[in-house]
Every structure is written in C-alpha cells, then in structure tokens.
Design an enzyme around this catalytic site. Structure first.
Site, short mmCIF file in Angstrom:
data_model
loop_
_atom_site.label_atom_id
_atom_site.label_comp_id
_atom_site.label_asym_id
_atom_site.label_seq_id
_atom_site.Cartn_x
_atom_site.Cartn_y
_atom_site.Cartn_z
N GLY A 129 12.17 -35.12 -19.86
CA GLY A 129 10.99 -35.44 -20.68
C GLY A 129 11.35 -35.83 -22.10
O GLY A 129 10.52 -36.36 -22.83
N GLY A 130 12.60 -35.54 -22.51
CA GLY A 130 13.10 -36.01 -23.81
C GLY A 130 12.28 -35.52 -25.00
O GLY A 130 11.65 -34.45 -24.96
N GLU B 84 20.88 -36.54 -17.69
CA GLU B 84 20.22 -35.95 -18.87
C GLU B 84 21.06 -34.79 -19.38
O GLU B 84 21.46 -33.92 -18.61
CB GLU B 84 18.79 -35.49 -18.52
N HIS C 29 -25.76 -44.95 -24.63
CA HIS C 29 -26.25 -44.21 -25.79
C HIS C 29 -26.51 -42.76 -25.39
O HIS C 29 -27.06 -42.54 -24.33
CB HIS C 29 -27.55 -44.83 -26.29
P1 FAD Z 1 13.67 -39.70 -25.97
O1 FAD Z 1 12.34 -39.18 -25.64
O2 FAD Z 1 14.28 -39.33 -27.29
O3 FAD Z 1 14.63 -39.25 -24.80
C1 FAD Z 1 16.01 -39.53 -24.81
C2 FAD Z 1 16.71 -38.56 -23.87
O4 FAD Z 1 18.07 -38.96 -23.73
C3 FAD Z 1 16.75 -37.14 -24.41
O5 FAD Z 1 16.26 -36.26 -23.43
C4 FAD Z 1 18.23 -36.88 -24.70
O6 FAD Z 1 18.61 -35.53 -24.46
C5 FAD Z 1 18.90 -37.81 -23.69
N1 FAD Z 1 20.25 -38.22 -24.07
C6 FAD Z 1 20.65 -38.74 -25.26
N2 FAD Z 1 21.97 -39.05 -25.21
C7 FAD Z 1 22.41 -38.73 -23.96
C8 FAD Z 1 23.64 -38.82 -23.32
N3 FAD Z 1 24.73 -39.31 -23.92
N4 FAD Z 1 23.75 -38.39 -22.04
C9 FAD Z 1 22.66 -37.88 -21.40
N5 FAD Z 1 21.45 -37.77 -21.96
C10 FAD Z 1 21.31 -38.20 -23.24
N6 FAD Z 1 5.02 -41.22 -29.49
C11 FAD Z 1 3.81 -41.53 -28.98
O7 FAD Z 1 3.67 -42.54 -28.28
N7 FAD Z 1 2.71 -40.73 -29.23
C12 FAD Z 1 2.80 -39.62 -30.00
O8 FAD Z 1 1.80 -38.93 -30.21
C13 FAD Z 1 4.06 -39.28 -30.53
N8 FAD Z 1 4.21 -38.16 -31.28
C14 FAD Z 1 5.44 -37.83 -31.76
C15 FAD Z 1 5.57 -36.69 -32.54
C16 FAD Z 1 6.81 -36.33 -33.03
C17 FAD Z 1 6.94 -35.08 -33.86
C18 FAD Z 1 7.95 -37.12 -32.73
C19 FAD Z 1 9.31 -36.73 -33.24
C20 FAD Z 1 7.83 -38.26 -31.96
C21 FAD Z 1 6.58 -38.63 -31.48
N9 FAD Z 1 6.42 -39.79 -30.71
C22 FAD Z 1 5.18 -40.12 -30.24
C23 FAD Z 1 7.56 -40.68 -30.39
C24 FAD Z 1 8.08 -40.46 -28.96
O9 FAD Z 1 8.40 -39.10 -28.79
C25 FAD Z 1 9.30 -41.33 -28.71
O10 FAD Z 1 8.99 -42.67 -29.02
C26 FAD Z 1 9.74 -41.25 -27.26
O11 FAD Z 1 10.06 -39.93 -26.88
C27 FAD Z 1 10.95 -42.16 -27.02
O12 FAD Z 1 11.32 -42.08 -25.68
P2 FAD Z 1 12.80 -42.39 -25.21
O13 FAD Z 1 12.81 -42.21 -23.72
O14 FAD Z 1 13.27 -43.67 -25.76
O15 FAD Z 1 13.73 -41.29 -25.91
#
Ligand code: FAD
Length: 468
Positions: free
Chosen positions: A41-42, A36, A442
């Site tokens: 937690g991304g 990461e 209810h």
């Molecule tokens: P991410 O959560 O984007 O995580 C990717 C991770 O990879 C990041 O930590 C990044 O730093 C890391 N990374 C990237 N490139 C590299 C690299 N080259 N080397 C090492 N690390 C790297 N979804 C819901 O289901 N419910 C909600 O209520 C909701 N609300 C949202 C509100 C907002 C404002 C936003 C922007 C999004 C919301 N989402 C919601 C969407 C949700 O946040 C995403 O769908 C989810 O986080 C995607 O998960 P992911 O693991 O694919 O990527």
C-alpha cells in the site's frame, strides 16, 4: 549462489502505483512478481492519503461536537484521545493492507518481500531476509515512490522535529506546533492539529499559502484558517534552530522573530526514491530532481523498463500513480496505452475541502484562451446552509468560444466528491449550457454546480445577475 527465479514482469514497490500495476498486469497474463521492502500500500495507505483522512475524520467529529450548540445540542466539553485516534487509523490501514494482499493473491501475483535493484534491464536483484534473490524478467516497472523531503536546517533525529510520517504517530496532543510549508500536506496537518486544540503557526516561504492553487482559493483559505486561530506567516523562512529540547524547539525566523513550540513539522515537499536502484548501470536516465524520465507510455530510456508514480516526479497523487500503473502494465503486457494528464482532479482535505480539475482562470489566460467564469457561493444554497456549511464557492472556467468547461475550482464541504461531475464534464467536452440545463436534485450541494454553469451564461437563479 543466489536463488534465481523467472518472471514475465517484475514490479518494484507496492504503493498505489505498483500494486495497481501488478493487478492489471495479472489480469492480462501470468508471471507477475511484486517486490516490496516495507508495507503493502506504500505511502498512500500507510503514511499518506488514508491515515491523514482517518485522523481528519476524528477531528471533524470533535469539531462538530464542540460546535454542537450551533445545532441546538448541549454537550459537555469533549475530550480527544489521540492515542485511540492513532490506533483507529492504524486499524483502518491494516484492514486495507490485508485487502490489497488478498486482491494480489486472488490475481496470482507473486509477492516478494525485500529491497530490489536492477542488475540489468532484464534482471532484478532482491535483498530478502533469507539472502539475495535474482529474478530474470522480460519487463520491469519501477514504482518506488517518494519520502518526505528534509532540509539541513533541521535535525530530524530530535524528537520535537517531525515529518508527515511522525506527525501521524503522536499520541499526545502538542500545545503548540510550527508547520513549515503551507502546501497540501502542511494545510491538512494544520487542520488536524488545530482541530485537536493545538495552537498552530504556519511558516511559508511564498507570498501566499497553498501557492500552487488558484489565487481566490488560497486567499479565502487564508482567511478561514486565520478565523480558526491558525497563525500564518508568509514570505517567511526559518533561518536558524536556536534550541532543541526533548519537549520543544526554539526557532529564529527570517523576520528576526523567535518562535517556540512543542513540535515543529516540516512539510516542504517530497524527495523521490530513485537512488540505489542500479539505474545508471541499467541505462535508466534521471532528471535534475532525481525523477526517472519517462515518455507518455511510461517507458524509461532502458528498453523494457517502465516507471510510474511519485518517482517519475509528475503529479504526486495516488490516483495518478494508479493510472500510470495501469498504462505501464498494459504496455508491458503487449498493449498500446498512453497517459493523458488533461483531466486530473486534485483535492485538499482542509475544512472546508478544496478540489480542482482542469485549468484555473489564470492558467487559461496564460494559454491565450478567452474565458467566461461561472461562480456561485455556497452561502446561497439551501442544503449547504441546512448543514451549517455555507462557506466557500465554486468557480467554472468556460471556453468563451466553444462554451466547453475547461476547469473548475471548488471550496466547500464535500468538494472532493463534487469535483468528479466536472472531471467527467471536461473529459466528455460538455458545455456550460448542457451542464446548466441538467436537472440537479434539490436540496443538494451539487445544485451549486448547476448554478455555476448557469452563472457562466448569467442565468443563475439563486445569485444576483453579474453587473453589466
Ligand atoms: P508510494 O506510495 O510511495 O509507494 C512506493 C513503495 O515502494 C513503498 O511501499 C516503498 O516501500 C517501496 N519501495 C521503495 N523502494 C523500494 C525498493 N528498492 N525495493 C522494494 N520496494 C521499494 N495523494 C492523493 O491522491 N490523495 C491524498 O489525499 C494524499 N494525501 C497524502 C498525505 C500525505 C501526508 C502524503 C505524504 C501523501 C499524500 N498523497 C495523497 C500522495 C500519495 O500518497 C502518493 O502520491 C502515492 O502514495 C504515490 O504512490 P507510489 O506508488 O508512486 O509510491
């Protein structure tokens, strides 16, 4: 010489896709490394799902206090402290980040801090603070997520221009805000800032807000947001930015109107993090939007390399990323798992909330399925009225030939909790008859589910019968 480490599986990105994949893989065997570059937690935990809901909880409390006289309580004007709210949100994210770290450690996942790319399908290169590190690995899962999409119309270096990320960091309440894009994120930010007292104007290119939702949902939400004082301009774009000041902007709309605001928040979608990952060299194919192409086992075109979550460009939701993570982890560790997207609940945290699962009436019609619709209004429900939350409706889409429930849309208080009964019903092939004949307690909001199921058979007790 770069340090070389050996692993069975390397996961790139620790969002809800990557960290869940890491834990599931570690349950199945050792040698799991999670890389990461930023915070565990991304997006979900740090700039998305959780922080927005933490701020929404604050504005919900504020609105409730402001409307306290509706409940027979006299209070002086409440004063929101946005700096405190943002600090509270940060504490919640931090607590959850620590929890994720503890879980990863308890499962013996090796966490490497740095930026990763593929040197080959079997070797990951990581730029760490200490220098370059190489990891030889049997398998890789790419879970690099997405970032706010940026339009060239806006100069994102200007302090008055925000993406969702900066929208969560303001410590002073803007008097006025333009929100560009009325999708899920735009509508949630409109709810937050309108609740705080900001005069919000939403600018939407499409003919209706929440353009991907069921028509009835989007029409009713437009009325509700309008009543709250949010101005909604549909079929409108921002043609030109006329002025950037430290304390505001002036924008020219496609209608010719000129709008001024303290802040302008751009929420027009996400751009996928697939650049600079060494994908081409490793033989990983991309689609037109930069999405990593995968099959139903989450395998990319490169043997042994999987991809999950936002970066595969499917349904951009945290729980979908997590389920894809479990699927990819199980396959990488020698099992045989496939993804099924038929039942994916999706929620929008406006006030009232919106939640949906399965087919909308129009999608079912497009597919040639004959349907019956069971609808019930929350205004006819004792619990909803007692709570002061009588707005909204539930709509069940029922296959007319089998009576099975194939879709549901809800707009109500706690819609995001209510939807899961319907997700399970669709998953298990439950009929409207079976759901309607299940005793619901209810008074509860869930009684609306039972009433809607009964309405599909024109047997709802607390709604007038459909006209013959
Ligand atoms: P991410 O959560 O984007 O995580 C990717 C991770 O990879 C990041 O930590 C990044 O730093 C890391 N990374 C990237 N490139 C590299 C690299 N080259 N080397 C090492 N690390 C790297 N979804 C819901 O289901 N419910 C909600 O209520 C909701 N609300 C949202 C509100 C907002 C404002 C936003 C922007 C999004 C919301 N989402 C919601 C969407 C949700 O946040 C995403 O769908 C989810 O986080 C995607 O998960 P992911 O693991 O694919 O990527």
């Amino acid at each position: 010489m770069a340090e070389t480490q050996k692993a069975k599986l390397v996961i790139v990105g620790a969002g809800p896709g990557g960290y869940v994949a890491a834990i599931r893989a570690a349950q199945l065997g050792s040698g799991v490394v999670l890389v990461e570059k930023n915070l565990l937690g991304g997006t979900c935990l740090n700039w998305g799902c959780i922080p927005t809901k933490a701020l929404l909880a604050c504005t919900e409390a504020l609105v409730m206090i402001r409307d306290a006289d509706e409940y027979g309580i006299k209070v002086a004007d409440p004063v929101p402290d946005l700096k405190f709210m943002v600090e509270r949100k940060e504490k919640i994210s931090e607590q959850l980040r620590k929890g994720v770290e503890q879980l990863l450690k308890a499962n013996k996942v090796d966490i490497v801090r740095g930026t990763a790319s593929l040197a080959s399908p079997n070797q990951v290169k990581v730029e760490t603070e200490e220098g370059e590190k190489l990891i030889d690995t049997e398998k890789v899962i790419l879970a690099t997520g997405s970032e706010p999409a940026r339009l060239p119309t806006f100069d994102f270096d200007q302090p008055a221009i925000l993406t969702s990320t900066e929208g969560l960091e303001l410590t002073e309440i803007p008097k006025t805000m333009i929100i560009v894009g009325s999708g899920v994120v735009g509508s949630e930010f409109a709810t937050i800032y309108n609740g705080l007292g900001t005069k919000v104007t939403m600018v939407e290119l499409m003919p209706r807000i929440l353009p991907t939702e069921d028509d009835r949902v989007s029409q009713q939400m437009k009325r509700i947001l309008g009543k709250k004082g949010i101005e909604i301009l549909t079929e409108t774009t921002i043609d030109e930015m006329l002025e950037y000041r430290p304390d505001g902007v002036k924008a020219k709309l496609s209608s010719g109107e000129v709008l001024e605001a303290d802040k302008l928040l751009v929420s027009i979608g996400r751009s996928l993090n697939s650049a600079d990952l060494g994908l081409e060299e490793a033989g990983v194919e991309l689609g037109k939007r930069g999405e990593i192409l995968v099959n139903e086992r989450m395998e990319t075109s490169a043997p042994g390399v999987y991809a999950i979550g936002d970066v595969v460009g499917g349904i951009l939701l945290a729980h979908v990323a997590s389920f894809e993570g479990v699927c990819a982890a199980e396959n990488a560790m020698g099992m045989d798992a496939v993804m099924n997207y038929n039942v994916v609940p999706a929620c929008i945290f406006t006030e009232p909330e919106i939640a949906s699962v399965g087919l909308t009436p129009s999608k079912a019609e497009e597919q040639g399925t004959e349907t019956r619709i069971g609808r019930f209004m929350f205004g006819g429900l004792g619990k909803a009225l007692a709570m002061g939350k009588g707005q909204g409706f539930i709509q069940l889409v029922v296959d007319a030939s089998s009576d099975k429930i194939i879709g549901c849309q809800i707009m109500s208080a706690h819609a995001s909790d209510l939807i899961h009964e319907l997700a399970l019903a669709i998953q298990m092939g439950i009929t409207a008859d079976q759901l309607g004949r299940t005793i619901h307690a209810h008074p509860s909001l869930a009684e609306a589910v039972m009433e809607a199921a009964e309405a599909a058979h024109n047997r709802a007790i607390h709604a007038a019968p459909a006209r013959k």
